[in-house]
Design a protein around this motif. Structure first.
Motif, PDB file in Angstrom:
ATOM      1  N   ALA A   7       0.875  -1.169   0.000  1.00  0.00           N
ATOM      2  CA  ALA A   7       0.000   0.000   0.000  1.00  0.00           C
ATOM      3  C   ALA A   7       0.916   1.223   0.000  1.00  0.00           C
ATOM      4  O   ALA A   7       2.033   1.161   0.497  1.00  0.00           O
ATOM      5  CB  ALA A   7      -0.860  -0.008   1.250  1.00  0.00           C
ATOM      6  N   VAL A   8       0.442   2.288  -0.570  1.00  0.00           N
ATOM      7  CA  VAL A   8       1.179   3.549  -0.517  1.00  0.00           C
ATOM      8  C   VAL A   8       0.268   4.597   0.098  1.00  0.00           C
ATOM      9  O   VAL A   8      -0.868   4.769  -0.344  1.00  0.00           O
ATOM     10  CB  VAL A   8       1.639   3.994  -1.919  1.00  0.00           C
ATOM     11  CG1 VAL A   8       2.114   5.432  -1.901  1.00  0.00           C
ATOM     12  CG2 VAL A   8       2.764   3.100  -2.411  1.00  0.00           C
ATOM     13  N   ARG A  45      -5.119  12.198   4.028  1.00  0.00           N
ATOM     14  CA  ARG A  45      -4.230  11.090   3.708  1.00  0.00           C
ATOM     15  C   ARG A  45      -4.922  10.179   2.706  1.00  0.00           C
ATOM     16  O   ARG A  45      -6.078   9.799   2.912  1.00  0.00           O
ATOM     17  CB  ARG A  45      -3.909  10.283   4.975  1.00  0.00           C
ATOM     18  CG  ARG A  45      -2.517  10.484   5.447  1.00  0.00           C
ATOM     19  CD  ARG A  45      -2.286   9.968   6.850  1.00  0.00           C
ATOM     20  NE  ARG A  45      -1.853  11.055   7.683  1.00  0.00           N
ATOM     21  CZ  ARG A  45      -0.657  11.607   7.630  1.00  0.00           C
ATOM     22  NH1 ARG A  45       0.248  11.142   6.781  1.00  0.00           N
ATOM     23  NH2 ARG A  45      -0.340  12.620   8.397  1.00  0.00           N
ATOM     24  N   VAL A  46      -4.216   9.854   1.635  1.00  0.00           N
ATOM     25  CA  VAL A  46      -4.762   8.963   0.608  1.00  0.00           C
ATOM     26  C   VAL A  46      -3.915   7.700   0.585  1.00  0.00           C
ATOM     27  O   VAL A  46      -2.692   7.773   0.431  1.00  0.00           O
ATOM     28  CB  VAL A  46      -4.726   9.645  -0.784  1.00  0.00           C
ATOM     29  CG1 VAL A  46      -5.225   8.682  -1.856  1.00  0.00           C
ATOM     30  CG2 VAL A  46      -5.564  10.914  -0.789  1.00  0.00           C
ATOM     31  N   THR A  47      -4.569   6.549   0.776  1.00  0.00           N
ATOM     32  CA  THR A  47      -3.841   5.283   0.726  1.00  0.00           C
ATOM     33  C   THR A  47      -4.369   4.450  -0.429  1.00  0.00           C
ATOM     34  O   THR A  47      -5.587   4.264  -0.568  1.00  0.00           O
ATOM     35  CB  THR A  47      -4.012   4.501   2.049  1.00  0.00           C
ATOM     36  OG1 THR A  47      -3.511   5.318   3.112  1.00  0.00           O
ATOM     37  CG2 THR A  47      -3.226   3.197   2.029  1.00  0.00           C
ATOM     38  N   LEU A  48      -3.475   3.985  -1.264  1.00  0.00           N
ATOM     39  CA  LEU A  48      -3.840   3.124  -2.390  1.00  0.00           C
ATOM     40  C   LEU A  48      -3.382   1.707  -2.099  1.00  0.00           C
ATOM     41  O   LEU A  48      -2.260   1.499  -1.623  1.00  0.00           O
ATOM     42  CB  LEU A  48      -3.160   3.608  -3.674  1.00  0.00           C
ATOM     43  CG  LEU A  48      -3.413   5.049  -4.097  1.00  0.00           C
ATOM     44  CD1 LEU A  48      -2.745   5.316  -5.445  1.00  0.00           C
ATOM     45  CD2 LEU A  48      -4.895   5.358  -4.176  1.00  0.00           C
ATOM     46  N   HIS A  49      -4.251   0.731  -2.400  1.00  0.00           N
ATOM     47  CA  HIS A  49      -3.911  -0.692  -2.271  1.00  0.00           C
ATOM     48  C   HIS A  49      -4.045  -1.302  -3.667  1.00  0.00           C
ATOM     49  O   HIS A  49      -5.035  -1.042  -4.351  1.00  0.00           O
ATOM     50  CB  HIS A  49      -4.881  -1.425  -1.347  1.00  0.00           C
ATOM     51  CG  HIS A  49      -5.054  -0.795  -0.006  1.00  0.00           C
ATOM     52  ND1 HIS A  49      -4.381  -1.222   1.108  1.00  0.00           N
ATOM     53  CD2 HIS A  49      -5.826   0.238   0.395  1.00  0.00           C
ATOM     54  CE1 HIS A  49      -4.745  -0.477   2.152  1.00  0.00           C
ATOM     55  NE2 HIS A  49      -5.613   0.413   1.745  1.00  0.00           N
ATOM     56  N   ARG A 114       0.517  11.143  -6.895  1.00  0.00           N
ATOM     57  CA  ARG A 114       1.870  10.826  -6.386  1.00  0.00           C
ATOM     58  C   ARG A 114       1.948   9.363  -5.970  1.00  0.00           C
ATOM     59  O   ARG A 114       2.943   8.683  -6.224  1.00  0.00           O
ATOM     60  CB  ARG A 114       2.199  11.709  -5.175  1.00  0.00           C
ATOM     61  CG  ARG A 114       2.662  13.099  -5.504  1.00  0.00           C
ATOM     62  CD  ARG A 114       3.265  13.763  -4.261  1.00  0.00           C
ATOM     63  NE  ARG A 114       2.340  13.816  -3.154  1.00  0.00           N
ATOM     64  CZ  ARG A 114       1.506  14.826  -2.912  1.00  0.00           C
ATOM     65  NH1 ARG A 114       1.501  15.878  -3.697  1.00  0.00           N
ATOM     66  NH2 ARG A 114       0.688  14.784  -1.884  1.00  0.00           N
ATOM     67  N   ALA A 115       0.895   8.890  -5.311  1.00  0.00           N
ATOM     68  CA  ALA A 115       0.901   7.500  -4.837  1.00  0.00           C
ATOM     69  C   ALA A 115       0.890   6.524  -6.011  1.00  0.00           C
ATOM     70  O   ALA A 115       1.577   5.496  -5.968  1.00  0.00           O
ATOM     71  CB  ALA A 115      -0.303   7.262  -3.928  1.00  0.00           C
ATOM     72  N   PRO A 299       5.592   4.818   1.569  1.00  0.00           N
ATOM     73  CA  PRO A 299       5.146   3.471   1.235  1.00  0.00           C
ATOM     74  C   PRO A 299       5.303   2.516   2.410  1.00  0.00           C
ATOM     75  O   PRO A 299       6.175   2.708   3.247  1.00  0.00           O
ATOM     76  CB  PRO A 299       6.090   3.058   0.090  1.00  0.00           C
ATOM     77  CG  PRO A 299       7.250   3.958   0.179  1.00  0.00           C
ATOM     78  CD  PRO A 299       6.893   5.149   0.992  1.00  0.00           C
ATOM     79  N   LYS A 300       4.435   1.531   2.499  1.00  0.00           N
ATOM     80  CA  LYS A 300       4.569   0.553   3.572  1.00  0.00           C
ATOM     81  C   LYS A 300       4.025  -0.793   3.084  1.00  0.00           C
ATOM     82  O   LYS A 300       3.097  -0.825   2.268  1.00  0.00           O
ATOM     83  CB  LYS A 300       3.819   1.009   4.819  1.00  0.00           C
ATOM     84  CG  LYS A 300       2.327   1.170   4.618  1.00  0.00           C
ATOM     85  CD  LYS A 300       1.646   1.460   5.923  1.00  0.00           C
ATOM     86  CE  LYS A 300       0.167   1.271   5.773  1.00  0.00           C
ATOM     87  NZ  LYS A 300      -0.807   2.078   5.922  1.00  0.00           N
TER      88      LYS A 300
END
Ligand code: C5P
Length: 302
Positions: A7-8, A45-49, A114-115, A299-300
């Motif tokens: 995920a980012v 905060r935007v998280t993409l999976h 960006r992500a 990133p994580k």
């Protein structure tokens, strides 16, 4: 090729127009701007999976009013910059008020862009290259403020919002941000503008220090402030409350409003000013913030 199993998370800082001059109007209806922008240490905060279908989930204290449908600006970014047959789910943690003159949707769109780039290039914490011409054009079509939010660096921005000149060694500023809880339509504010051809901002002070910047800012304006006040008279009250706080050096509206900011010489002054405004108006959205460079993409592993 997209890396799977990651995920980012990308930070979407609030954008503050420290000054904004409207210098003309193009025949396509868009206005020519000359604006100085800086970015806060608060935001969404935007998280993409990459492995969880195609859901769009919105959480956080500002989630009311965010369309979780195809209209959502994050869907537009995915439609343009993501291959449709690759899974992508989006989590938006919403903290900023919507339609409030501090980026909001544009910052979220920029963070998603960006992500997506980070997922493809896996540049980790390195700074990404600025988007090329084609991407900038596409981002601008999604929203006029999106290209400047992709960089999220202090910058002088001209044209319709696409000519971005980052400013190195920009002084750190301390601010209070106040929104009276009224969503403002940007097109309506531009439509209420009386004078569409105003002088551009003067040349930035040199050397650029917190002191010289403050003097320079006092000589500039936000040309959208007066038309916004005609639509939302409450903005005047917000500016008065901020201006009355101890240590306030400048009180001004950001973008097309209704969020206004106050600038202070130190963070504790900004914190105390925020407390003072909250004490008078607990119903308003009030935050203290430092306007400085941000770590934008983290990133994580999933
Ligand atoms: O592109 P975005 O949706 O952010 O812009 C909202 C509206 O603000 C536009 O539809 C336009 O009416 C107005 N606008 C403008 N000139 C600009 C940017 C935005 O008139 N440079």
């Amino acid at each position: 090729m997209v890396r799977k199993g990651f995920a980012v998370t990308s930070f979407a800082p609030a954008k503050i127009n420290l000054a904004l001059h409207v210098t003309g109007q193009h025949e396509n209806g868009y206005h020519l701007l000359d604006t100085l922008v800086a970015f806060a240490d608060i935001g969404d905060r935007v998280t993409l999976h990459t492995e969880r279908g195609s859901a769009l989930r919105v959480t956080g204290p500002g989630r009311a009013g965010v369309p979780a449908s195809d209209d959502n600006i994050l869907r537009k970014v995915a439609a343009r910059f993501w291959t449709q047959d690759e899974a992508l789910s989006i989590d938006l943690e919403k903290h900023l008020p919507v339609a409030s003159g501090i980026g909001g949707g544009s910052a979220d769109a920029a963070a998603a862009y960006r992500a997506m780039k980070a997922l493809r290039t896996w540049t980790k914490r390195q700074r990404q290259d600025a988007p090329g011409r084609e991407d900038t054009d596409a981002l601008f079509q999604i929203g006029a403020d999106v290209p400047m939010c992709v960089l999220s660096e202090p910058a002088r921005v001209q044209g319709f919002g696409e000519k971005i000149a980052p400013i190195k060694d920009f002084p750190v500023l301390h601010a209070v941000l106040v929104n009276p809880g009224v969503a403002v339509s940007t097109p309506k504010v531009f439509a209420a503008l009386q004078d569409r051809v105003n002088a551009p901002m003067t040349a930035l002070s040199d050397p650029l220090t917190a002191v010289t910047l403050m003097d320079w800012l006092q000589a500039q304006r936000n040309d959208l402030q007066a038309p916004a006040i005609t639509l939302v008279p409450n903005i005047e009250d917000v500016l008065t409350r901020i201006g009355d706080t101890q240590g306030c050096r400048l009180a001004r509206m950001s973008g097309s409003g209704a969020t206004c900011f106050g600038l202070y010489g130190a963070r504790d002054e900004a914190d105390q000013a925020a407390e003072a405004v909250i004490a008078c108006r607990p119903d308003w959205w009030v935050r203290s913030s430092t306007l400085t460079g941000q770590d934008l993409v983290a990133p994580k592993p999933l």
